[in-house]
Design a protein around this motif. Sequence first.
Motif, short mmCIF file in Angstrom:
data_model
loop_
_atom_site.label_atom_id
_atom_site.label_comp_id
_atom_site.label_asym_id
_atom_site.label_seq_id
_atom_site.Cartn_x
_atom_site.Cartn_y
_atom_site.Cartn_z
N PRO A 98 -3.88 4.95 -15.21
CA PRO A 98 -2.77 4.15 -16.02
C PRO A 98 -2.36 2.64 -15.40
O PRO A 98 -2.27 2.80 -14.14
N ALA A 99 -2.29 1.65 -16.12
CA ALA A 99 -2.03 0.63 -15.49
C ALA A 99 -0.42 0.28 -15.41
O ALA A 99 0.08 -0.50 -14.60
N ASP A 100 0.38 1.15 -16.17
CA ASP A 100 1.63 0.63 -16.18
C ASP A 100 2.44 0.84 -14.61
O ASP A 100 3.55 0.01 -14.62
N MET A 101 2.24 1.68 -13.89
CA MET A 101 2.89 2.05 -12.71
C MET A 101 2.38 0.97 -11.59
O MET A 101 3.06 0.93 -10.52
N PHE A 102 1.38 0.12 -11.97
CA PHE A 102 0.70 -0.89 -10.83
C PHE A 102 0.88 -2.34 -11.32
O PHE A 102 0.32 -3.09 -10.79
N THR A 103 1.87 -2.61 -12.28
CA THR A 103 2.11 -3.92 -12.25
C THR A 103 3.11 -4.59 -11.21
O THR A 103 3.77 -3.79 -10.86
N VAL A 152 0.97 -1.18 -0.01
CA VAL A 152 -0.03 -0.04 0.11
C VAL A 152 0.83 1.24 -0.12
O VAL A 152 0.49 2.26 -0.71
N PRO A 153 1.93 1.37 0.94
CA PRO A 153 2.71 2.63 0.69
C PRO A 153 3.29 2.73 -0.60
O PRO A 153 3.37 3.97 -1.24
N THR A 154 3.68 1.92 -1.40
CA THR A 154 4.32 1.91 -2.66
C THR A 154 3.04 2.55 -3.76
O THR A 154 3.42 3.29 -4.66
N ILE A 155 1.95 1.76 -3.66
CA ILE A 155 0.74 2.12 -4.45
C ILE A 155 0.28 3.59 -4.20
O ILE A 155 0.19 4.42 -5.14
N LEU A 156 0.26 3.86 -2.89
CA LEU A 156 0.32 5.51 -2.80
C LEU A 156 1.05 6.47 -3.22
O LEU A 156 0.82 7.34 -3.77
N ALA A 157 2.26 6.14 -3.16
CA ALA A 157 3.47 7.05 -3.68
C ALA A 157 3.26 6.88 -5.35
O ALA A 157 3.50 7.95 -5.97
N ALA A 158 2.92 5.79 -5.93
CA ALA A 158 2.61 5.78 -7.37
C ALA A 158 1.49 6.77 -7.67
O ALA A 158 1.35 7.32 -8.88
N LEU A 159 0.49 6.56 -6.92
CA LEU A 159 -0.83 7.36 -7.17
C LEU A 159 -0.43 8.79 -7.17
O LEU A 159 -0.98 9.73 -7.91
N LYS A 160 0.22 9.19 -6.20
CA LYS A 160 0.60 10.54 -5.97
C LYS A 160 1.57 11.12 -7.22
O LYS A 160 1.16 12.35 -7.71
#
Length: 313
Positions: A184-189, A63-71
Amino acid sequence: MINGSRCTLLLVCLCLITAGAAAAPAPADTEAFKEYYESATPPRVQLVAEQGRDAGVFVELQVPTILAALKYQLDKGIWAKLARADRQRLVDCLNDSNLRFIYTGLQSSMAMAAGGQTIDANTVKFNQDGWYSSGGGGEARSPLAIAKIIIHELGHVYQERFNYLPRPGPTKEWFPNELEDQLPADMFTPEALRELAKILTRETDGPCSDISGAWTGVLAVADVQGSSAINVGQKRNVSGGNFTVIQEGCEVTLKFMTNEIRGTVRGTTATLNKRVSGALAEAELTLEGGRLKVTLKQTISDGYILSEGLLAQ
């Protein structure tokens, strides 16, 4: 002689393979992400497990990495249907340490499953069925699915804070749904998140990561052995520079309130057991996706108190 039906079947298969390859997300631009976080701070949303449930779920699901990617995506990505001012407000929400994401550890209690629920402008609850395919006993949802659930609820937080109900759309779901659709999906593989996590954990060419600095968030009591007025589940806010890690090479010192303890970092984890002052006997600090996973063991007269949390800078 080529059999016509076999030829047609072969062409269909080739088309399907080509279409599948085209549908795969392009590799994430991790260099741009790295450059961005050389100056930007990771999101400061509080990540809290309700009623003493396992806070490790946030690390397990990245989750911390996902949040950073979202930001990063909100700040630097392409959002054809989202004004720059709205994007900045969403980034500001992620940067706000008053915003709490709470994992309930429970199935949705609503008639219709609700993986996430925005309670008010500062509180979002995520249930088991939001992050796992069949509740707590199922498989974890994909990083992209979790990212969509999070940005959906972030859209509701935005609405709560700014009384925002855009048109067209007959319900408040229009705005969060559109945020999901544009993500976009590319950051969340899984592959991209592994690379992003390395950047956020400040991996160096040396034997240890840099975990220095002042950290903020919430610590919750996970276990009490012995006689104490402190109970399991009791929480303490950490802020104002009262949880600071000083690092020289791979040697670290933690200063927490009146406690001071020293130890060594190996990889991304620091083990501290050299007490300098106070009742803090042991500490383990692990850098995970830009967050510091903390376990503290404080001695009392006939036992100890164990506290855990996930802190941000």
